[in-house]
Write a protein that holds these residues in place. Structure first.
Motif, PDB file in Angstrom:
ATOM      1  N   HIS A 158       7.393  13.139  -2.191  1.00 58.08           N
ATOM      2  CA  HIS A 158       6.645  14.156  -1.705  1.00 58.08           C
ATOM      3  C   HIS A 158       7.476  15.663  -1.861  1.00 58.08           C
ATOM      4  CE1 HIS A 158       4.164  16.390   1.252  1.00 58.08           C
ATOM      5  NE2 HIS A 158       5.318  16.875   1.907  1.00 58.08           N
ATOM      6  N   ARG A 159       8.928  15.408  -1.887  1.00 56.52           N
ATOM      7  CA  ARG A 159       9.710  16.854  -2.040  1.00 56.52           C
ATOM      8  C   ARG A 159       9.421  17.153  -3.367  1.00 56.52           C
ATOM      9  NH1 ARG A 159      12.820  14.152   1.407  1.00 56.52           N
ATOM     10  NH2 ARG A 159      14.229  12.963  -0.052  1.00 56.52           N
ATOM     11  N   GLN A 160       9.226  16.408  -4.407  1.00 57.44           N
ATOM     12  CA  GLN A 160       9.257  16.515  -5.870  1.00 57.44           C
ATOM     13  C   GLN A 160       8.056  17.409  -6.073  1.00 57.44           C
ATOM     14  OE1 GLN A 160      10.991  15.026  -9.395  1.00 57.44           O
ATOM     15  NE2 GLN A 160       9.037  14.327  -9.683  1.00 57.44           N
ATOM     16  N   THR A 161       6.662  16.527  -5.306  1.00 57.89           N
ATOM     17  CA  THR A 161       5.376  17.204  -5.427  1.00 57.89           C
ATOM     18  C   THR A 161       5.338  18.496  -4.926  1.00 57.89           C
ATOM     19  OG1 THR A 161       4.545  14.592  -5.241  1.00 57.89           O
ATOM     20  CG2 THR A 161       3.128  16.616  -4.508  1.00 57.89           C
ATOM     21  N   ILE A 162       5.730  18.784  -3.826  1.00 60.37           N
ATOM     22  CA  ILE A 162       5.907  19.930  -2.853  1.00 60.37           C
ATOM     23  C   ILE A 162       6.417  21.001  -3.919  1.00 60.37           C
ATOM     24  CG2 ILE A 162       6.570  21.214  -1.113  1.00 60.37           C
ATOM     25  CD1 ILE A 162       4.095  19.297  -0.947  1.00 60.37           C
ATOM     26  N   ASP A 163       7.725  20.680  -4.418  1.00 63.68           N
ATOM     27  CA  ASP A 163       8.176  21.841  -5.232  1.00 63.68           C
ATOM     28  C   ASP A 163       7.688  22.108  -6.153  1.00 63.68           C
ATOM     29  OD1 ASP A 163      10.753  21.653  -3.203  1.00 63.68           O
ATOM     30  OD2 ASP A 163      11.569  20.325  -4.748  1.00 63.68           O
TER      31      ASP A 163
ATOM     32  N   LEU B   5       0.589  -1.214   0.030  1.00 60.01           N
ATOM     33  CA  LEU B   5       0.083   0.070  -0.048  1.00 60.01           C
ATOM     34  C   LEU B   5       0.822   1.112  -0.022  1.00 60.01           C
ATOM     35  CD1 LEU B   5      -2.728  -1.174   2.516  1.00 60.01           C
ATOM     36  CD2 LEU B   5      -3.156  -0.447   0.058  1.00 60.01           C
ATOM     37  N   THR B   6       1.843   1.259   0.866  1.00 63.52           N
ATOM     38  CA  THR B   6       2.824   2.521   0.975  1.00 63.52           C
ATOM     39  C   THR B   6       3.620   2.539  -0.452  1.00 63.52           C
ATOM     40  OG1 THR B   6       2.993   2.015   3.404  1.00 63.52           O
ATOM     41  CG2 THR B   6       4.782   3.385   2.053  1.00 63.52           C
ATOM     42  N   TRP B   7       4.019   1.598  -0.839  1.00 62.25           N
ATOM     43  CA  TRP B   7       4.625   1.595  -2.185  1.00 62.25           C
ATOM     44  C   TRP B   7       3.810   1.984  -3.243  1.00 62.25           C
ATOM     45  CZ3 TRP B   7       3.501  -1.420  -6.322  1.00 62.25           C
ATOM     46  CH2 TRP B   7       4.511  -1.183  -7.552  1.00 62.25           C
ATOM     47  N   HIS B   8       2.609   1.652  -3.265  1.00 57.81           N
ATOM     48  CA  HIS B   8       1.795   1.780  -4.382  1.00 57.81           C
ATOM     49  C   HIS B   8       1.240   3.187  -4.366  1.00 57.81           C
ATOM     50  CE1 HIS B   8      -1.630   1.716  -7.208  1.00 57.81           C
ATOM     51  NE2 HIS B   8      -2.622   2.074  -6.110  1.00 57.81           N
ATOM     52  N   LEU B   9       0.889   3.856  -3.246  1.00 53.10           N
ATOM     53  CA  LEU B   9       0.585   5.316  -2.827  1.00 53.10           C
ATOM     54  C   LEU B   9       1.795   6.018  -3.464  1.00 53.10           C
ATOM     55  CD1 LEU B   9       1.585   7.255  -0.384  1.00 53.10           C
ATOM     56  CD2 LEU B   9      -0.004   5.530   0.661  1.00 53.10           C
ATOM     57  N   ALA B  10       2.982   5.742  -3.157  1.00 48.34           N
ATOM     58  CA  ALA B  10       4.219   6.601  -3.445  1.00 48.34           C
ATOM     59  C   ALA B  10       4.258   6.378  -4.910  1.00 48.34           C
ATOM     60  CB  ALA B  10       5.302   6.134  -2.819  1.00 48.34           C
ATOM     61  N   ARG B  11       4.187   5.193  -5.603  1.00 48.87           N
ATOM     62  CA  ARG B  11       4.190   5.535  -7.207  1.00 48.87           C
ATOM     63  C   ARG B  11       3.159   6.040  -7.850  1.00 48.87           C
ATOM     64  NH1 ARG B  11       6.809   5.213  -9.793  1.00 48.87           N
ATOM     65  NH2 ARG B  11       6.649   3.819 -11.423  1.00 48.87           N
ATOM     66  N   VAL B  12       1.843   5.986  -7.105  1.00 51.32           N
ATOM     67  CA  VAL B  12       0.694   6.816  -7.802  1.00 51.32           C
ATOM     68  C   VAL B  12       1.283   8.183  -7.785  1.00 51.32           C
ATOM     69  CG1 VAL B  12      -1.657   7.361  -7.531  1.00 51.32           C
ATOM     70  CG2 VAL B  12      -0.980   5.088  -7.455  1.00 51.32           C
ATOM     71  N   GLU B  13       1.532   8.679  -6.880  1.00 50.38           N
ATOM     72  CA  GLU B  13       1.696  10.263  -6.476  1.00 50.38           C
ATOM     73  C   GLU B  13       2.995  10.638  -7.499  1.00 50.38           C
ATOM     74  OE1 GLU B  13       3.352  13.471  -3.158  1.00 50.38           O
ATOM     75  OE2 GLU B  13       1.937  11.987  -2.609  1.00 50.38           O
TER      76      GLU B  13
END
Length: 169
Positions: free
Chosen positions: A111-116, A44-52
């Motif tokens: 998350h850092r790439q998303t926030i940037d 679940l954690t890997w998948h949500l990270a891959r989706v984002e």
């Protein structure tokens, strides 16, 4: 509140939930599957990270962190480089094994790439069409909100699985 501030808050809630879920988990807990067939916390954690990662990178015109920072190699999963977990079989779910530290490191980089990216957005940017394969075409705002919704659902599922697993002990 500006629209990008609202999005930053929402993406921050995903990060907070992921951190809380992964805290204190060993490999056995990460790989435990509710009822033996549910999705594991690691998956679940890997998948949500891959989706984002995949959704935001595509919308932003960036390379996925999974590839650019060689998380694909570091995880060493028996999956294609572009796999995000959609439609995984039970064997593929079982194949996603990783320690909490690596899962958090990957999600943190995503998350850092998303926030940037989100920090650069103005309200008018959210109307930009990013996917014409849908009717109506998908705007950046819709893509970001759907990504947030999907990731929060998976983070909640992981938190629920953690609670179930701890209740089994």
């Amino acid at each position: 509140m500006k629209s990008n501030e609202l999005l930053l808050d929402a993406f921050g809630r995903i990060r907070e939930t992921v951190e809380a879920v992964l805290e204190g988990l060993d490999d056995g807990s990460l790989g435990w599957r509710p009822a033996g067939t549910g999705n594991s916390i690691a998956w679940l954690t890997w998948h949500l990270a891959r989706v984002e990662d995949a959704q935001v990178a595509d919308a932003a015109g960036l390379e996925q962190v999974w590839i650019s920072q060689d998380f694909v190699g570091r995880f060493g999963l028996p999956l294609s480089r572009t796999d995000t977990g959609y439609g995984h079989s039970t064997d593929q779910v079982d194949a996603v094994q990783a320690p909490a530290e690596l899962l958090m490191e990957y999600y943190g980089a995503v998350h850092r790439q998303t926030i940037d990216f989100v920090q650069t957005l103005g309200g008018e940017d959210l109307d930009r069409v990013v996917d014409t394969r849908w009717d109506p075409p998908v705007t950046l705002g819709v893509r970001l909100v759907s990504t947030i919704a999907d990731c929060l659902q998976h983070a909640g599922q992981a938190a629920y699985a953690k609670g179930l697993n701890q209740g089994q002990r």
